[in-house]
Design a protein around this motif. Structure first.
Motif, short mmCIF file in Angstrom:
data_model
loop_
_atom_site.label_atom_id
_atom_site.label_comp_id
_atom_site.label_asym_id
_atom_site.label_seq_id
_atom_site.Cartn_x
_atom_site.Cartn_y
_atom_site.Cartn_z
N LEU A 188 -17.30 7.39 -12.63
CA LEU A 188 -18.14 6.51 -11.82
C LEU A 188 -18.64 7.24 -10.58
O LEU A 188 -19.80 7.05 -10.17
CB LEU A 188 -17.35 5.26 -11.43
N TYR A 243 -17.27 -2.04 -12.43
CA TYR A 243 -15.98 -1.34 -12.45
C TYR A 243 -14.90 -2.16 -11.75
O TYR A 243 -13.77 -2.27 -12.23
CB TYR A 243 -16.11 0.03 -11.80
N SER A 260 -29.07 -1.26 -8.85
CA SER A 260 -28.49 -0.60 -10.02
C SER A 260 -27.17 0.08 -9.66
O SER A 260 -26.19 -0.01 -10.42
CB SER A 260 -29.48 0.44 -10.57
N GLN A 290 -23.17 -1.12 -10.86
CA GLN A 290 -22.16 -0.25 -11.47
C GLN A 290 -20.82 -0.41 -10.77
O GLN A 290 -19.76 -0.48 -11.42
CB GLN A 290 -22.63 1.21 -11.40
#
Length: 415
Positions: A176, A258, A250, A254
């Protein structure tokens, strides 16, 4: 974008606050003070703080005791890439005491502002490490190993690889972090290439070369058309509509995805200004605390091995005989209190003290990270100060001070 640093800061911090250790053994007596002094001298709390932070990402560490130039035993933190282990049976991979040989990379010398690495080699019979151009003993001048085994402490958070002493890293967090950095770099490239105003000359002639047109805030652009029959040249500025909000969302999505997989509140990572209630913050803090507590058994196992290792070392180097085989250690961390309603929490704590479920000294010890004995002295001192400053009760007794009329009848008071 330091997502990994923020992730570590969110899930660690036990050793950044005071830690209380209670050493227990039937034959220990007052020798626990030797262990306490040795821990302070070697800065074990600082080492364990680094261990906790590294375990969140690295997941596997090896603690190797080394004696520095001042003769103080200290713990050296080794990453898996610094360690080379030899053992006869792969089933002994998780038992450093059964290893045949341990080789680790250690700083050997410092020259021209560069650190040159060497090796430290430990076997059950010897322990040497390279310094400058030679080798010196790690625990004794003759290179002998008083432990008669490899005195390494294996700290693994999670499951190790079969036949290996270490396990995988936290690949999800690292992936990530890479994805966020790549996405942010792409977003910056898009903004740089699309957000600037582009000057365009329409119906230009050969005499109007772009390099010959001077533009600026104090310039006047004059375009002269040479063809009287066709359209005349015009100049205009075109600027693309860059989707900055969509690009930023965006990256946020993410991180939210997570955190949702882990059951974490993404607000500390995004610092959003969305208003949340006290109950929502309380539940988010409880979820984060539950995730933090998963690493606590690993830290407590490491604490036990460190205590026995230090007690064994003190037995070898001092006149005291510490019972390191049966030594136990109780570690109390200063946890951050999650308070939703201070008044109700104070009332609940007072009721717990009255019911005998806890004591005022234990509460002070937990909040300040000190021993219960020291906390009891603080409570007694505070109560003595309160009694000294409490004003005396001068309220008159109505039954004895107020005059009674002569014809008043006596009143019988039922007991």
């Amino acid at each position: 974008i330091p997502f990994v640093d923020r992730y570590i800061a969110e899930l660690t911090g036990r050793y950044a606050r005071p830690v209380v250790r209670r050493f227990r053994s039937p034959d220990l007596g007052q020798q626990w003070q030797l262990l306490q002094d040795a821990y302070t001298e070697a800065n074990v709390d600082g080492v364990m703080d680094a261990v906790e932070r590294a375990l969140v990402i690295q997941r596997s560490l090896l603690l190797v005791p080394m004696v520095d130039a001042a003769g103080i035993l200290r713990l050296h933190i080794c990453q898996p890439w610094q360690v080379q282990v030899e053992y006869d049976d792969p089933a002994d991979a998780d038992h450093p005491g059964r290893w045949r040989k341990l080789t680790i990379q250690v700083p050997q010398s410092y020259s021209a502002e560069q650190v040159i690495y060497g090796q430290a080699v430990i076997t059950p019979d010897s322990a040497w490490r390279s310094v400058n151009a030679g080798m010196i003993g790690m625990y004794a001048a003759d290179g002998s190993n008083p432990f008669r085994r490899i005195p390494a402490i294996r700290v693994v958070y999670g499951d190790a690889y079969p036949g290996r002493w270490h396990g995988p890293v936290n690949q999800a967090v690292l992936n990530l972090q890479i994805a966020i950095c790549v996405q942010v770099a792409d977003n910056e490239l898009i903004v740089r290439n699309c957000a600037f105003p582009q000057k365009i000359i329409e119906n230009a002639t050969y005499s109007q070369v772009v390099e010959q047109v001077v533009v600026g805030p104090d310039k006047v652009v004059c375009l002269i058309g040479t063809d009287s029959t066709g359209p005349q040249p015009t100049m205009r500025i075109v600027q693309g509509a860059v989707p900055v909000t969509e690009l930023s969302n965006s990256v946020d999505n993410q991180i939210r995805l997570y955190c949702a997989m882990l059951g974490l509140d993404p607000s500390p990572f995004l610092k959003s200004n969305t208003a949340t209630t006290a109950s929502a913050r309380l539940f988010a803090a409880q979820d984060r605390q539950a995730l933090q507590d998963r690493i606590k058994p690993t830290l407590q196992r490491a604490e036990l091995q460190i205590a026995r290792l230090w007690a064994e070392w003190l037995t070898y180097t001092s006149a005291s005989r510490l019972p390191y085989e049966r030594l136990q250690v109780d570690v109390t961390y200063t946890e951050t209190a999650i308070v939703a309603d201070p008044l109700h929490d104070a009332q609940a704590l007072q009721l717990r003290i009255q019911l005998g479920l806890t004591s005022a000294a234990e509460v002070v010890a937990q909040e300040r990270g000190i021993s219960v004995t020291e906390a009891g002295r603080i409570v007694a001192r505070h109560r003595k100060e309160l009694e000294a400053h409490e004003p005396p009760d001068h309220s008159p007794d109505l039954q004895t001070q107020l005059p009674m009329p002569d014809d008043a009848e006596p009143v019988e008071v039922l007991a």
